[in-house]
Design a protein around this motif. Structure first.
Motif, PDB file in Angstrom:
ATOM      1  N   ALA A 182      33.292   9.806  84.061  1.00 12.13           N
ATOM      2  CA  ALA A 182      34.022  11.100  84.172  1.00 12.13           C
ATOM      3  C   ALA A 182      33.696  11.732  85.600  1.00 12.13           C
ATOM      4  N   THR A 183      32.511  11.756  85.702  1.00 19.48           N
ATOM      5  CA  THR A 183      31.729  12.717  86.824  1.00 19.48           C
ATOM      6  C   THR A 183      32.235  11.851  88.088  1.00 19.48           C
ATOM      7  N   ALA A 184      31.656  10.401  87.934  1.00 14.72           N
ATOM      8  CA  ALA A 184      31.767   9.815  89.261  1.00 14.72           C
ATOM      9  C   ALA A 184      33.383   9.717  89.598  1.00 14.72           C
ATOM     10  N   ARG A 185      34.274   9.568  88.721  1.00 17.48           N
ATOM     11  CA  ARG A 185      35.704   9.742  89.043  1.00 17.48           C
ATOM     12  C   ARG A 185      36.120  10.994  89.601  1.00 17.48           C
ATOM     13  N   ARG A 186      35.470  12.243  89.224  1.00 17.18           N
ATOM     14  CA  ARG A 186      35.885  13.572  89.699  1.00 17.18           C
ATOM     15  C   ARG A 186      35.615  13.423  91.273  1.00 17.18           C
ATOM     16  N   LEU A 187      34.384  12.883  91.514  1.00 13.87           N
ATOM     17  CA  LEU A 187      33.691  12.930  92.829  1.00 13.87           C
ATOM     18  C   LEU A 187      34.629  11.759  93.723  1.00 13.87           C
ATOM     19  N   GLY A 188      35.533  10.995  93.183  1.00 13.09           N
ATOM     20  CA  GLY A 188      36.318  10.153  93.896  1.00 13.09           C
ATOM     21  C   GLY A 188      35.783   8.753  94.063  1.00 13.09           C
ATOM     22  N   ALA A 189      34.937   8.179  93.234  1.00 17.10           N
ATOM     23  CA  ALA A 189      34.518   7.064  93.367  1.00 17.10           C
ATOM     24  C   ALA A 189      35.559   5.981  92.580  1.00 17.10           C
ATOM     25  N   ASN A 190      35.557   4.860  93.112  1.00 13.23           N
ATOM     26  CA  ASN A 190      35.955   3.452  92.240  1.00 13.23           C
ATOM     27  C   ASN A 190      34.962   3.175  91.200  1.00 13.23           C
ATOM     28  N   VAL A 191      35.372   3.271  89.866  1.00 11.93           N
ATOM     29  CA  VAL A 191      34.376   3.128  89.079  1.00 11.93           C
ATOM     30  C   VAL A 191      34.511   1.902  88.127  1.00 11.93           C
ATOM     31  N   PHE A 192      33.506   1.081  87.621  1.00 15.97           N
ATOM     32  CA  PHE A 192      33.823  -0.103  86.716  1.00 15.97           C
ATOM     33  C   PHE A 192      32.667   0.315  85.702  1.00 15.97           C
ATOM     34  N   ALA A 193      33.043  -0.229  84.597  1.00 17.40           N
ATOM     35  CA  ALA A 193      32.201   0.060  83.321  1.00 17.40           C
ATOM     36  C   ALA A 193      32.124  -1.076  82.576  1.00 17.40           C
ATOM     37  N   PHE A 194      30.968  -1.375  81.957  1.00 14.36           N
ATOM     38  CA  PHE A 194      30.597  -2.518  80.961  1.00 14.36           C
ATOM     39  C   PHE A 194      30.191  -1.935  79.662  1.00 14.36           C
ATOM     40  N   ASP A 195      30.579  -2.530  78.570  1.00 18.04           N
ATOM     41  CA  ASP A 195      29.905  -2.299  77.257  1.00 18.04           C
ATOM     42  C   ASP A 195      30.262  -3.290  76.505  1.00 18.04           C
ATOM     43  N   VAL A 196      29.219  -3.763  75.366  1.00 15.90           N
ATOM     44  CA  VAL A 196      29.402  -4.919  74.581  1.00 15.90           C
ATOM     45  C   VAL A 196      30.337  -4.575  73.452  1.00 15.90           C
ATOM     46  N   ARG A 197      30.816  -3.297  73.251  1.00 18.99           N
ATOM     47  CA  ARG A 197      31.454  -2.905  72.184  1.00 18.99           C
ATOM     48  C   ARG A 197      33.234  -2.792  72.649  1.00 18.99           C
ATOM     49  N   GLN A 198      33.916  -3.531  72.087  1.00 19.65           N
ATOM     50  CA  GLN A 198      35.315  -3.512  72.652  1.00 19.65           C
ATOM     51  C   GLN A 198      36.050  -2.322  72.307  1.00 19.65           C
ATOM     52  N   ALA A 199      35.383  -1.495  71.464  1.00 26.27           N
ATOM     53  CA  ALA A 199      35.960  -0.185  71.098  1.00 26.27           C
ATOM     54  C   ALA A 199      35.871   0.854  72.248  1.00 26.27           C
ATOM     55  N   ALA A 200      34.939   0.465  73.047  1.00 27.20           N
ATOM     56  CA  ALA A 200      34.683   1.413  74.248  1.00 27.20           C
ATOM     57  C   ALA A 200      35.768   1.247  75.263  1.00 27.20           C
ATOM     58  N   LYS A 201      36.767   0.143  75.378  1.00 27.13           N
ATOM     59  CA  LYS A 201      37.425  -0.455  76.523  1.00 27.13           C
ATOM     60  C   LYS A 201      38.468   0.819  76.729  1.00 27.13           C
ATOM     61  N   GLU A 202      38.952   1.216  75.422  1.00 27.26           N
ATOM     62  CA  GLU A 202      40.041   2.244  75.402  1.00 27.26           C
ATOM     63  C   GLU A 202      39.804   3.400  76.242  1.00 27.26           C
ATOM     64  N   GLU A 203      38.428   4.085  75.498  1.00 22.42           N
ATOM     65  CA  GLU A 203      37.834   5.355  76.273  1.00 22.42           C
ATOM     66  C   GLU A 203      37.605   5.134  77.933  1.00 22.42           C
ATOM     67  N   VAL A 204      37.111   3.939  78.318  1.00 24.85           N
ATOM     68  CA  VAL A 204      36.717   3.696  79.671  1.00 24.85           C
ATOM     69  C   VAL A 204      38.112   3.653  80.637  1.00 24.85           C
ATOM     70  N   LEU A 205      39.122   3.200  80.031  1.00 25.96           N
ATOM     71  CA  LEU A 205      40.297   3.158  80.702  1.00 25.96           C
ATOM     72  C   LEU A 205      41.043   4.388  80.832  1.00 25.96           C
ATOM     73  N   SER A 206      41.100   5.277  79.731  1.00 23.85           N
ATOM     74  CA  SER A 206      41.544   6.672  79.778  1.00 23.85           C
ATOM     75  C   SER A 206      40.835   7.543  80.569  1.00 23.85           C
ATOM     76  N   LEU A 207      39.568   7.097  81.237  1.00 23.20           N
ATOM     77  CA  LEU A 207      38.935   8.114  82.299  1.00 23.20           C
ATOM     78  C   LEU A 207      39.208   7.581  83.843  1.00 23.20           C
ATOM     79  N   GLY A 208      40.054   6.512  83.748  1.00 20.75           N
ATOM     80  CA  GLY A 208      40.504   6.001  84.994  1.00 20.75           C
ATOM     81  C   GLY A 208      39.544   4.934  85.635  1.00 20.75           C
ATOM     82  N   ALA A 209      38.469   4.456  84.718  1.00 22.48           N
ATOM     83  CA  ALA A 209      37.707   3.228  85.307  1.00 22.48           C
ATOM     84  C   ALA A 209      38.181   1.869  84.775  1.00 22.48           C
TER      85      ALA A 209
END
Length: 374
Positions: A182-209
């Motif tokens: 969320a903070t990196a997106r506010r600063l205008g960066a392109n953000v990519f995120a990894f997590d082994v938990r598929q449940a995290a995918k929706e939260e990552v996408l909702s934040l614009g990463a």
């Protein structure tokens, strides 16, 4: 009943309770003893505690007379030995990882609560210091990385030409990772995120990463939202995928940890040596082994132009709000164990049981029992 608030060790700027939280404890008809200077590093001088009804005492007085001591970092074993037999100790003791301390508490018949053991349940959310401090850590990690990066975070259109946005890779999408996104997106960066938990995918996408997918992960619903250990085949596939994304990244922030175990290594040495000069890696798991193969706890090193920051306590760099959040978690927990001005421990309550390392030398938390018997 006397509750003691001690000054934290060097390097820890937070305090268990700010004066505003002490006022609540005073309203509960409790005596609050604060060590001289305990809140100074969190910008709360002794005068503010006195104004709320607390009293200022020496460290030795508090250790020898308090009924309950609330802290953040664990006490030294020599100091624990100074406390009363009936003392209740509370802090972020890292009880699953700091086995020497856990063994000492058990052998010396102490009662202790380790706040990182608070169960990850809906009812316990208001007491979850790990989540609170992870929020601070994720935010601060991005600001630290931005201050070290030799280029801008956002895209700029200028008379001198266009500046492309920085590319940030975040490994681990728990509370710290999501706050970092969320903070990196506010600063205008392109953000990519990894997590082994598929449940995290929706939260990552909702934040614009963008979510980095690696198929084949093992998940365990009983793990309370934490990651679990993975197969060797999956780990290698994971490292190869991270390697590919790291080559394009300007910043990597790693947050992946497994309670009571060494942190998973996600960024290999070959990856670091292949990254762009000027890149920055913030390894928030450095103290538990590190997600980066070359991280050094509490050190910043340079590897062929790539700076690696091994840091474990960024929350201490924002002591005011971090202390406020920690103290609020404490107050919510204390409501469970303080009744009519006295300590009442109900181990049938899953939160009280799950957070208690030991009571008068007997292991109570199921996770601690498993740890000491394995």
């Amino acid at each position: 009943m006397i509750i003691g608030i001690l000054k934290e060790p060097e390097g820890e700027a937070r305090v268990a309770f700010l004066p505003e939280a002490v006022k609540t404890l005073i309203d509960w008809k409790l005596d609050i003893w604060v060590e001289k200077g305990a809140g100074v590093s969190a910008f709360s001088p002794d005068e503010q505690y006195l104004a709320q009804g607390a009293s200022i005492h020496s460290r030795d007085e508090i250790l020898s007379k308090a009924d309950l001591i609330c802290g953040i970092q664990p006490l030294k074993q020599s100091e624990i030995a100074q406390t009363r037999p009936e003392i209740v100790l509370m802090g972020q003791l890292d009880a699953l990882y700091n086995t020497d301390l856990t063994d000492f508490l058990l052998k010396n018949n102490k009662t202790a609560f380790s706040m990182e053991l608070v169960p990850r349940t809906t009812r316990a959310q208001s007491m979850d210091v790990l989540s609170s401090m992870a929020t601070v850590t994720g935010y601060k990690a991005v600001l630290l990385a931005a201050s070290m990066l030799p280029r801008f975070f956002p895209m700029f259109m200028t008379a001198a030409g266009s500046i492309t946005p920085a590319r940030v890779l975040i490994l681990g999408a728990g509370v710290a990772g999501l706050q970092a996104i969320a903070t990196a997106r506010r600063l205008g960066a392109n953000v990519f995120a990894f997590d082994v938990r598929q449940a995290a995918k929706e939260e990552v996408l909702s934040l614009g990463a963008k979510f980095v997918d690696v198929e084949g992960a093992t998940e365990d619903k009983s793990a309370g939202g934490y990651a679990v250990e993975q197969s060797e085949a999956y780990l290698q596939k994971q490292k190869d995928t991270i390697h590919e994304h790291a080559l394009k990244a300007d910043i990597i922030i790693t947050t992946a940890q497994i309670p009571g175990r060494k942190a998973p290594q996600l960024v290999e040495e070959r990856t670091v040596r292949s990254m762009k000069a000027g890149s920055v890696i913030i390894d928030l798991a450095a103290s538990s082994g590190g997600n980066c193969a070359l991280s050094q706890p509490e050190q910043t090193i340079d590897v062929e132009g790539v700076r690696i920051v091994g840091v474990s306590n960024l929350a201490a760099q924002m002591p005011q709000d971090a202390s406020k959040m920690f103290g609020k978690n404490y107050l919510n927990f204390l409501k469970l164990i303080i009744k009519e001005g006295q300590i009442h421990l109900n181990f049938e309550d899953d939160i009280v049981q799950g957070t208690c390392v030991c009571h008068q030398g007997t292991a109570i938390s199921p996770r601690i029992i498993q740890c000491v018997t394995s």
